[in-house]
Design an enzyme around this catalytic site. Structure first.
Site, PDB file in Angstrom:
ATOM      1  N   CYS A  39      -4.269  -1.741  -2.076  1.00  0.00           N
ATOM      2  CA  CYS A  39      -4.806  -0.219  -2.474  1.00  0.00           C
ATOM      3  C   CYS A  39      -5.221  -0.228  -4.186  1.00  0.00           C
ATOM      4  CB  CYS A  39      -2.843   0.662  -2.412  1.00  0.00           C
ATOM      5  SG  CYS A  39      -3.177   2.125  -2.820  1.00  0.00           S
ATOM      6  N   ASP A  66       0.713  -1.323  -0.138  1.00  0.00           N
ATOM      7  CA  ASP A  66      -0.045   0.172   0.324  1.00  0.00           C
ATOM      8  C   ASP A  66       1.283   0.958  -0.142  1.00  0.00           C
ATOM      9  OD1 ASP A  66      -2.257   1.657   0.395  1.00  0.00           O
ATOM     10  OD2 ASP A  66      -2.134   1.950   2.578  1.00  0.00           O
ATOM     11  N   CYS A 115     -11.616   2.337  -0.147  1.00  0.00           N
ATOM     12  CA  CYS A 115      -9.932   3.092   0.158  1.00  0.00           C
ATOM     13  C   CYS A 115      -9.258   2.181   1.149  1.00  0.00           C
ATOM     14  CB  CYS A 115      -9.903   4.136   0.223  1.00  0.00           C
ATOM     15  SG  CYS A 115      -8.532   4.930   0.912  1.00  0.00           S
ATOM     16  N   HIS A 166      -7.378   2.811   3.401  1.00  0.00           N
ATOM     17  CA  HIS A 166      -7.310   3.418   5.072  1.00  0.00           C
ATOM     18  C   HIS A 166      -8.433   3.757   5.780  1.00  0.00           C
ATOM     19  CE1 HIS A 166      -3.285   4.484   3.044  1.00  0.00           C
ATOM     20  NE2 HIS A 166      -3.354   5.439   4.267  1.00  0.00           N
TER      21      HIS A 166
HETATM   22  N1  DGL Z   1      -4.909   3.159   0.808  1.00  0.00           N
HETATM   23  C1  DGL Z   1      -4.709   3.472   0.162  1.00  0.00           C
HETATM   24  C2  DGL Z   1      -6.022   4.230  -1.590  1.00  0.00           C
HETATM   25  O1  DGL Z   1      -6.920   1.996  -1.411  1.00  0.00           O
HETATM   26  C3  DGL Z   1      -4.607   5.258  -0.306  1.00  0.00           C
HETATM   27  C4  DGL Z   1      -4.403   5.489  -1.532  1.00  0.00           C
HETATM   28  C5  DGL Z   1      -3.561   6.776  -1.066  1.00  0.00           C
HETATM   29  O2  DGL Z   1      -1.740   6.986  -0.666  1.00  0.00           O
HETATM   30  O3  DGL Z   1      -4.142   8.554  -1.653  1.00  0.00           O
HETATM   31  O4  DGL Z   1      -6.813   3.890  -2.350  1.00  0.00           O
END
Ligand code: DGL
Length: 269
Positions: free
Chosen positions: A69, A6, A188, A190
């Site tokens: 990600c 990620d 996402c 996060h």
């Molecule tokens: N965890 C990433 C995703 O699923 C975040 C992407 C980022 O770094 O903005 O898109």
């Protein structure tokens, strides 16, 4: 080892579900924290960074890499699979998180209308509406980009009242697009850290779906269908963590995502 990648910490929410469901395998996690967030970067930049990370994981001996990600899955996966892998490492595989999610997401909705919260990069790629159309042609898909959420989470500001202001703003912008949205996908990795705040902002009657369990089930199925790959995977139950930024910061912050103590090493890509 199974490589899990990620841009930062978010993929740890996926790794957690993978080790819960498939604990027997060896995993190595790489967070490119030094260059996060990816969500506001161009296609070319996300592709370049993701390719470097995949190469690094291959060099560590991973036959299989999961892009945990959405932004990297949306902007880099296809090019890596089609252009790079055949020349680089024909026997190795790179999988993303968008395909497994789009295969099942329609099953969660009764109204036939879903909302997607994601980074600007994932939203503008249109990957979700395009892929969902293949599996659930009648499903109505509404999207909302949340540019400030990943920086809030990466900076450990996500539990503050200030964060709730931004959560509410994006959730309302999504739900204002249709009164019939009954399911919100957190597209996402996060965003599960904001799940309580998102649920509060969405109100009752809207189901919030995160990807960890979906990706874990899909990987289990993939390995059943690809015994040649399954045989290559180490089964010592080991976990290793790498970050491109400060290991002290990573260890302090990663626990929130992984729900267990983490000891990382530094990766130079
Ligand atoms: N965890 C990433 C995703 O699923 C975040 C992407 C980022 O770094 O903005 O898109």
């Amino acid at each position: 080892m199974i490589g899990v990648f990620d841009s930062g910490y978010g993929g740890l929410t996926v790794l957690k579900s993978l080790v819960d469901r498939l604990p027997q395998y060896d995993y190595i996690y790489l967070g490119d924290n030094a260059r996060a967030p990816y969500g506001t970067r161009s296609f070319e930049t996300v592709y370049q960074y993701t390719l470097e990370s995949v190469e690094w994981l291959f060099n560590k001996g991973c036959p299989l890499v999961i892009l945990a990600c959405n932004t990297a899955s949306a902007k880099a996966l296809r090019s890596i699979q089609q252009q790079d892998l055949p020349h680089m490492e024909p026997g190795r595989r790179v999988l993303g998180v968008i395909r497994p999610t789009t295969e099942v997401i329609g099953n969660y909705s009764s109204s036939g209308e879903i909302g997607i919260l994601a980074t600007p990069g994932t939203v503008s790629s249109e990957s979700y509406p395009i892929e969902i159309e293949k599996f659930f042609p009648g499903l109505k898909v509404f999207q909302q980009a949340c540019p400030i959420w990943v920086p809030l989470i990466e900076n450990n500001e996500h539990l503050t009242d200030g964060a709730y202001y931004f959560v509410k703003k994006c959730v309302r912008s999504l739900l204002d697009q249709s009164a019939h949205i009954d399911t919100i996908l957190l597209a996402c990795t996060h965003y599960p850290l904001l799940q309580d705040k998102i649920a509060m902002a969405a109100g009752p009657g809207v189901r919030i779906v995160s990807q960890g369990e979906i990706v874990a089930l899909s990987l289990e199925d993939y390995l059943k269908r690809h015994p040649d790959m399954e045989e290559k995977l180490g089964k010592g139950g080991s976990r290793a963590f790498y970050t491109t930024d400060s290991t002290e910061d990573f260890d302090r912050h990663a626990t929130t995502f992984y729900q267990a103590e983490v000891r990382s090493s530094h990766a130079r890509l």
